[in-house]
Enzyme design. Structure first.
Site, PDB file in Angstrom:
ATOM      1  N   GLN A  26       0.981  -1.126  -0.118  1.00  0.00           N
ATOM      2  CA  GLN A  26       0.014   0.099  -0.120  1.00  0.00           C
ATOM      3  C   GLN A  26       0.842   1.249   0.075  1.00  0.00           C
ATOM      4  O   GLN A  26       1.688   1.384  -0.774  1.00  0.00           O
ATOM      5  CB  GLN A  26      -1.032  -0.044   1.190  1.00  0.00           C
ATOM      6  CG  GLN A  26      -1.809  -1.367   1.192  1.00  0.00           C
ATOM      7  CD  GLN A  26      -2.686  -1.305   1.945  1.00  0.00           C
ATOM      8  OE1 GLN A  26      -3.736  -0.544   2.752  1.00  0.00           O
ATOM      9  NE2 GLN A  26      -3.404  -2.594   2.743  1.00  0.00           N
ATOM     10  N   VAL A  27       0.576   2.202   0.870  1.00  0.00           N
ATOM     11  CA  VAL A  27       1.202   3.426   0.641  1.00  0.00           C
ATOM     12  C   VAL A  27       2.616   3.371   1.843  1.00  0.00           C
ATOM     13  O   VAL A  27       2.526   2.789   3.021  1.00  0.00           O
ATOM     14  CB  VAL A  27       0.451   4.739   1.426  1.00  0.00           C
ATOM     15  CG1 VAL A  27       1.247   6.098   1.464  1.00  0.00           C
ATOM     16  CG2 VAL A  27      -0.798   4.823   0.513  1.00  0.00           C
ATOM     17  N   THR A  28       3.688   3.747   1.306  1.00  0.00           N
ATOM     18  CA  THR A  28       5.123   3.831   1.971  1.00  0.00           C
ATOM     19  C   THR A  28       5.698   5.285   1.670  1.00  0.00           C
ATOM     20  O   THR A  28       5.195   6.096   0.799  1.00  0.00           O
ATOM     21  CB  THR A  28       5.877   2.717   1.734  1.00  0.00           C
ATOM     22  OG1 THR A  28       6.851   2.662   2.960  1.00  0.00           O
ATOM     23  CG2 THR A  28       6.387   2.690   0.568  1.00  0.00           C
ATOM     24  N   PHE A  29       6.665   5.566   2.622  1.00  0.00           N
ATOM     25  CA  PHE A  29       7.448   6.795   2.494  1.00  0.00           C
ATOM     26  C   PHE A  29       8.800   6.620   2.065  1.00  0.00           C
ATOM     27  O   PHE A  29       9.584   5.751   2.459  1.00  0.00           O
ATOM     28  CB  PHE A  29       7.397   7.599   3.941  1.00  0.00           C
ATOM     29  CG  PHE A  29       8.117   8.846   3.585  1.00  0.00           C
ATOM     30  CD1 PHE A  29       7.793  10.063   2.959  1.00  0.00           C
ATOM     31  CD2 PHE A  29       9.560   8.964   4.153  1.00  0.00           C
ATOM     32  CE1 PHE A  29       8.508  11.199   2.817  1.00  0.00           C
ATOM     33  CE2 PHE A  29      10.531  10.146   4.058  1.00  0.00           C
ATOM     34  CZ  PHE A  29       9.781  11.080   3.453  1.00  0.00           C
ATOM     35  N   HIS A  30       9.393   7.496   1.193  1.00  0.00           N
ATOM     36  CA  HIS A  30      10.839   7.307   0.828  1.00  0.00           C
ATOM     37  C   HIS A  30      11.132   8.824   0.851  1.00  0.00           C
ATOM     38  O   HIS A  30      10.712   9.756   0.543  1.00  0.00           O
ATOM     39  CB  HIS A  30      11.022   6.828  -0.668  1.00  0.00           C
ATOM     40  CG  HIS A  30      10.555   5.739  -0.893  1.00  0.00           C
ATOM     41  ND1 HIS A  30      10.912   4.474  -0.150  1.00  0.00           N
ATOM     42  CD2 HIS A  30       9.851   4.850  -1.854  1.00  0.00           C
ATOM     43  CE1 HIS A  30      10.212   3.325  -0.565  1.00  0.00           C
ATOM     44  NE2 HIS A  30       9.821   3.680  -1.634  1.00  0.00           N
ATOM     45  N   GLY A  60       8.743  -4.695  -0.471  1.00  0.00           N
ATOM     46  CA  GLY A  60       7.725  -4.723  -1.771  1.00  0.00           C
ATOM     47  C   GLY A  60       8.596  -5.154  -2.833  1.00  0.00           C
ATOM     48  O   GLY A  60       9.427  -4.357  -3.264  1.00  0.00           O
ATOM     49  N   CYS A  64       1.659   1.342   4.876  1.00  0.00           N
ATOM     50  CA  CYS A  64       1.644  -0.167   4.393  1.00  0.00           C
ATOM     51  C   CYS A  64       0.442  -0.711   4.906  1.00  0.00           C
ATOM     52  O   CYS A  64       0.292  -2.108   4.893  1.00  0.00           O
ATOM     53  CB  CYS A  64       2.904  -0.812   5.060  1.00  0.00           C
ATOM     54  SG  CYS A  64       4.485  -0.173   4.476  1.00  0.00           S
TER      55      CYS A  64
END
Length: 328
Positions: free
Chosen positions: A165-169, A243, A272
């Site tokens: 799902q959503v993650t941050f970098h 992922g 996530c």
């Protein structure tokens, strides 16, 4: 500018993870090994400057596309040879020169590649939320700027093709993309690659040196749980997100390890798809350590190389992202 350094060095997820972990536990050196000559050397492209996320994604896709194009050419040759054999009932022949050319083409297989990046602030959406993300949700991500990050660019939201799902970098986090052909390794399906990435991360968090002036390791006690990724504090806090994406056995994406990331980027949102879960970093867990994203990148690639059973590692340090641009 770049510098090249040469070194020696399942269909059911739970079942596959247990099998892969058992291999790891019984033989710490490797979880698989190359079965094709092309897989015996791993190339690490280490990007040493912070860059926009989309630029890193573009570099990854260029390399993945090259792998897929070679597979396409080889498949066409195989189909044509079968067609000729059927048409001429096994009597078709090719001359020596044609055979040499075909043999060279069929033997062409790129080496495994690991790309390591530090990105500008970016929220990425995995395939699970591709059709459900709303404009308001995207706006919330893109408008979030921590007080200590005013000098950094405003976050962007980018949809990607990895799982999850959503993650941050962003700054202080090392993002590691792994591009290889699963079929060039012994008994190595995608789920076991995930397990391998997790174990390489665990070993990185344990073995990376506290600083350059000592051999004392971080010795972080990290672990896996029922949720993908790597965790500390007995599974209470997530320190790395995993992922991957697979096309015709060619892998992409990989793992993001929080080194000295501003954790408010992640802990202000649900990451996530895991509710009531906090994210942590190496620096939060080991505030006396002097580590950075580049030292963690090097450490991870060494651990991954060992677990893949690869004997030769070549590293190219790149500080000019445009070096990989296609010629006009």
């Amino acid at each position: 500018m770049s510098r090249c350094i040469r070194q020696s060095v399942c269909t059911n997820f739970n079942v596959c993870r247990r099998q892969c972990f058992s291999t790891y536990a019984s033989a710490l050196k490797e979880m698989t090994h190359p079965i094709k000559p092309s897989a015996q050397t791993l190339r690490h492209l280490q990007f040493t400057q912070r860059i926009p996320f989309q630029k890193g994604l573009e570099i990854q896709e260029t390399l993945v596309r090259a792998n897929l194009d070679i597979k396409d050419i080889q498949s066409k040759i195989e189909r044509k040879l079968i067609q000729l054999d059927e048409e001429y009932k096994g009597t078709a022949t090719i001359n020596d020169n044609e055979k040499r050319i075909l043999d060279k083409v069929m033997a062409m297989k790129p080496n495994p590649i690991i790309l390591t990046f530090e990105f500008e602030p970016t929220y990425t959406g995995g395939k699970r939320i591709k059709k459900t993300m709303t404009p308001d949700q995207i706006a919330a991500y893109e408008s979030f700027i921590p007080e200590t990050q005013k000098d950094n660019p405003r976050p962007k939201f980018v949809q990607v093709e990895r799982g999850g799902q959503v993650t941050f970098h962003g700054p202080g986090q090392i993002v590691i993309y792994i591009i290889l052909d699963l079929k060039t390794f012994q008994s190595f399906p995608a789920k076991c690659l995930v397990s391998c990435i997790e174990q390489a991360t665990i070993r990185t968090l344990k073995n990376t040196k506290m600083c350059d002036d000592t051999d004392k390791p971080l010795n972080l006690d990290a672990m896996t749980t029922k949720d993908t990724g790597v965790w500390v504090e007995n599974g209470k806090k997530k320190v790395a997100s995993v992922g991957i994406h697979v096309r015709r056995s060619i892998t992409s994406h990989g793992v993001a390890i929080n080194v000295n990331t501003d954790l408010s980027y992640m802990n202000s949102f649900e990451m996530c798809g895991l509710k009531n879960t906090l994210t942590t970093s190496i620096m939060e867990q080991r505030p006396d350590a002097v580590v950075n994203v580049q030292s963690v990148a090097i450490s991870f690639v060494k651990e991954m190389t060992k677990l893949l059973g690869i004997k030769t590692l070549e590293r190219m340090q790149i500080d000019d992202v445009n070096i990989l641009k296609k010629n006009p």
